[in-house]
Design an enzyme around this catalytic site. Structure first.
Site, PDB file in Angstrom:
ATOM      1  N   GLN A 321       0.835  -1.195   0.000  1.00 22.32           N
ATOM      2  CA  GLN A 321       0.000   0.000   0.000  1.00 22.32           C
ATOM      3  C   GLN A 321       0.875   1.252   0.000  1.00 22.32           C
ATOM      4  O   GLN A 321       1.019   1.955   0.998  1.00 22.32           O
ATOM      5  CB  GLN A 321      -0.940  -0.014   1.219  1.00 22.32           C
ATOM      6  CG  GLN A 321      -1.965   1.118   1.266  1.00 22.32           C
ATOM      7  CD  GLN A 321      -3.062   0.975   0.236  1.00 22.32           C
ATOM      8  OE1 GLN A 321      -3.018   0.114  -0.637  1.00 22.32           O
ATOM      9  NE2 GLN A 321      -4.078   1.812   0.327  1.00 22.32           N
ATOM     10  N   HIS A 358      -1.970  -4.094   0.780  1.00 17.47           N
ATOM     11  CA  HIS A 358      -2.016  -4.523  -0.623  1.00 17.47           C
ATOM     12  C   HIS A 358      -2.638  -3.365  -1.378  1.00 17.47           C
ATOM     13  O   HIS A 358      -3.761  -2.951  -1.070  1.00 17.47           O
ATOM     14  CB  HIS A 358      -2.845  -5.795  -0.781  1.00 17.47           C
ATOM     15  CG  HIS A 358      -2.722  -6.437  -2.126  1.00 17.47           C
ATOM     16  ND1 HIS A 358      -3.358  -7.627  -2.444  1.00 17.47           N
ATOM     17  CD2 HIS A 358      -2.043  -6.076  -3.248  1.00 17.47           C
ATOM     18  CE1 HIS A 358      -3.067  -7.964  -3.690  1.00 17.47           C
ATOM     19  NE2 HIS A 358      -2.279  -7.022  -4.197  1.00 17.47           N
ATOM     20  N   LEU A 359      -1.922  -2.814  -2.352  1.00 13.71           N
ATOM     21  CA  LEU A 359      -2.313  -1.557  -2.980  1.00 13.71           C
ATOM     22  C   LEU A 359      -3.759  -1.586  -3.457  1.00 13.71           C
ATOM     23  O   LEU A 359      -4.153  -2.450  -4.234  1.00 13.71           O
ATOM     24  CB  LEU A 359      -1.387  -1.240  -4.156  1.00 13.71           C
ATOM     25  CG  LEU A 359      -1.653   0.094  -4.854  1.00 13.71           C
ATOM     26  CD1 LEU A 359      -1.488   1.255  -3.889  1.00 13.71           C
ATOM     27  CD2 LEU A 359      -0.740   0.262  -6.057  1.00 13.71           C
ATOM     28  N   HIS A 360      -4.524  -0.590  -2.992  1.00 11.76           N
ATOM     29  CA  HIS A 360      -5.921  -0.505  -3.398  1.00 11.76           C
ATOM     30  C   HIS A 360      -6.450   0.900  -3.161  1.00 11.76           C
ATOM     31  O   HIS A 360      -5.955   1.655  -2.331  1.00 11.76           O
ATOM     32  CB  HIS A 360      -6.785  -1.506  -2.621  1.00 11.76           C
ATOM     33  CG  HIS A 360      -6.854  -1.245  -1.133  1.00 11.76           C
ATOM     34  ND1 HIS A 360      -5.794  -1.504  -0.289  1.00 11.76           N
ATOM     35  CD2 HIS A 360      -7.836  -0.726  -0.350  1.00 11.76           C
ATOM     36  CE1 HIS A 360      -6.125  -1.184   0.947  1.00 11.76           C
ATOM     37  NE2 HIS A 360      -7.355  -0.695   0.940  1.00 11.76           N
ATOM     38  N   PHE A 361      -7.482   1.247  -3.926  1.00  9.97           N
ATOM     39  CA  PHE A 361      -8.240   2.477  -3.763  1.00  9.97           C
ATOM     40  C   PHE A 361      -9.684   2.090  -3.471  1.00  9.97           C
ATOM     41  O   PHE A 361     -10.158   1.032  -3.889  1.00  9.97           O
ATOM     42  CB  PHE A 361      -8.182   3.333  -5.029  1.00  9.97           C
ATOM     43  CG  PHE A 361      -6.797   3.774  -5.419  1.00  9.97           C
ATOM     44  CD1 PHE A 361      -6.306   5.011  -5.034  1.00  9.97           C
ATOM     45  CD2 PHE A 361      -5.974   2.947  -6.176  1.00  9.97           C
ATOM     46  CE1 PHE A 361      -5.026   5.419  -5.386  1.00  9.97           C
ATOM     47  CE2 PHE A 361      -4.688   3.343  -6.537  1.00  9.97           C
ATOM     48  CZ  PHE A 361      -4.217   4.584  -6.135  1.00  9.97           C
TER      49      PHE A 361
END
Length: 526
Positions: A321, A358-361
């Site tokens: 993230q 964990h990369l998220h929008f």
């Protein structure tokens, strides 16, 4: 002769004894088996240090669930294809209580909020003024929230919403149509942990119109945080929850740029030439094989509002993230393709209440202006803003409880969004290196971006947050800072007013001294 007889008798006796012994053993075994008297004692397993290390890192984890996102490569999923080099859509609607502002009203030489005086007063008071009690509005001027987030055939229209205040949406974009249809399909299948449409929601009287929601389901069913709250950058950990472990049935569609989807476009006979950049029209494929690491849009199983989804860039690449200009560009495209002023896209860094590394929008619909969209702003001093692209304007929020930045895209030219993404990427990476937690909000279909550095976790660690605020359990992430307060207790929902929200959010903000130091780090001293 007598000796032979005696020897034969001895041999017979030995044979009889052996037969008797064999019979006793057999009977004993059968007896023990039938009466379940045999037991096994469990002993400790001896493992090597290497095995222990593998176990801690997930090396001994069970094989991946074939129904999880980790197995999505090659899976047939809907695919939304967007033009990644299209002009921006000039749609500025929410601007300091002026929801009727259109393209023709924009003056690129004035602040983001035209009603704010761009004075050069350097005092803290000039930037930081809490509205007086006389400024509060209690006459019903703040638009009422719809009785349900499901707003009939058109999710963005409601008789309970003041049309003059919120504006009118004349059409529905392709992404809007697809996202809402698939999201409601997931709701019908029971994929959400609770019914978000049953959550009580109200607009609090006052000049900002803070929004309160009572969401007890999210408080009890949301996945607990698995990250260290005082570190902005942390390595991805396979053993902890990440979106690769989510179910494939939670995926709504792939979200891919036109430049990377040539093969799929060529396979679709209803599509124009993939090299024809004149149309810039999006394309929806009902089924397309997922790439080795697709960009996925999936439901948030613990939703805050109607249409709450997650955008997970390059899901199989195991990105932590930590946002970059390239990944933020995908979020801008997502907001642009929705083309709906009530659809906002948010980002929380680690340390600023991102619960999953964990990369998220995140994104959802809310048919009311966010308080931050109404907040007055002041442009950065000319010497600092002169270093920026003429297609962008950077301001700081004034008279708002959390000090932050507002970035506006002033041009619809091709490349303007890319310049905004580069600027935001630079600002965020600077805060990442300085270990400053931060939150980012995209509004106005990608044409306006808010960035807040924050210190709430730090204030908690130092014992600076009052106990009554800690007792609320409110974690001020991006949407709370923007003014949509997600509350866990009915008591807080009943008593919340504008002062209540203001006091809580003040604990989030950097001091004026630290904020100015950050401005100077980002843009140089005046």
């Amino acid at each position: 002769m007598l000796q032979q007889i005696t020897q034969q008798q001895q041999e017979q006796q030995q044979q009889q004894q052996q037969q008797q012994l064999d019979s006793n053993v057999c009977n004993s075994s059968m007896s023990r088996s039938s009466s379940h008297h045999l037991t096994l004692k469990r002993v400790a397993t001896v493992v090597s240090m290497k095995q222990l290390a593998q176990d801690e890192s997930g090396g001994n984890a069970p094989p991946p669930n074939p129904e999880s996102i980790s197995q999505c490569q090659g899976a047939k999923l809907p695919m939304y294809i967007y033009a990644d080099h299209a002009p921006s859509k000039m749609q500025r609607i929410p601007s300091c209580n002026r929801w009727d502002v259109g393209t023709d009203d924009v003056d690129t030489s004035s602040p983001l909020c035209p009603c704010v005086d761009d004075s050069s007063d350097d005092s803290d008071q000039a930037y930081w003024t809490k509205p007086s009690a006389q400024a509060y509005s209690n006459d019903g001027a703040v638009p009422c929230m719809p009785s349900s987030p499901y707003l009939g055939d058109d999710p963005m229209s409601s008789s309970a919403t003041t049309t003059a205040e919120l504006g009118t949406i004349t059409g529905r974009s392709l992404l809007d149509t697809v996202l809402l249809a698939l999201w409601e399909d997931c709701a019908e299948k029971g994929l959400f942990r609770y019914d978000v449409t049953a959550c009580a929601t109200k607009v609090v009287p006052g000049m900002y119109g803070f929004i309160a929601q009572l969401n007890e389901g999210r408080a009890s069913n949301k996945r607990p945080t698995e990250v260290i709250v005082d570190k902005v950058c942390q390595p991805f950990t396979e053993a902890k929850f990440n979106f690769k472990k989510a179910y494939l049935k939670e995926v709504l569609f792939q979200f891919e740029p036109r430049s990377a989807s040539g093969a799929h476009i060529n396979d679709n006979s209803a599509t124009a030439n993939k090299d024809d950049e004149a149309s810039y029209e999006p394309l929806l494929l009902d089924s397309a094989a997922a790439s080795s690491s697709p960009n996925l849009v999936l439901i948030n199983v613990s939703p805050i509002e109607y249409g709450h989804v997650l955008l997970v860039p390059r899901v199989l690449d195991s990105l932590p993230q930590a946002m970059t200009a390239a990944t933020f560009m995908q979020a801008l495209h997502f907001a642009r393709e929705a083309d709906n002023p009530y659809f906002r896209v948010g980002y929380n860094s680690l340390g600023a209440y991102a619960t999953i590394n964990h990369l998220h929008f995140q994104a959802y619909y809310l048919a009311a202006p966010f308080p931050c969209e109404r907040a007055p702003t002041a442009l950065l001093p000319k010497q600092q803003s002169s270093r920026l692209s003429p297609n962008l304007a950077v301001s700081r929020l004034t008279s708002y409880p959390v000090r932050g930045f507002a970035i506006e895209v002033l041009s619809s030219a091709v490349g303007a969004l890319e310049e905004a993404a580069e600027l935001v990427g630079y600002m965020v990476s600077t805060m990442q290196r300085a270990d400053i937690p931060h939150n980012v909000l995209i509004t106005d279909s990608g044409m306006r971006i808010f960035i807040w550095p924050q210190r709430y976790a730090e204030a908690q660690a130092l014992g600076q947050v009052p106990a009554e605020q800690l007792d609320t359990g409110v974690n001020p992430a991006v949407f709370e800072i923007a003014g949509h307060m997600v509350l866990k207790r009915a008591l807080d929902y009943e008593v919340m007013d504008q002062d209540w929200a203001w006091r809580l959010l003040e604990q989030v903000s950097l001091s004026e001294e630290r904020f100015v130091a950050l401005i100077n780090t980002l843009f140089g001293k005046e």
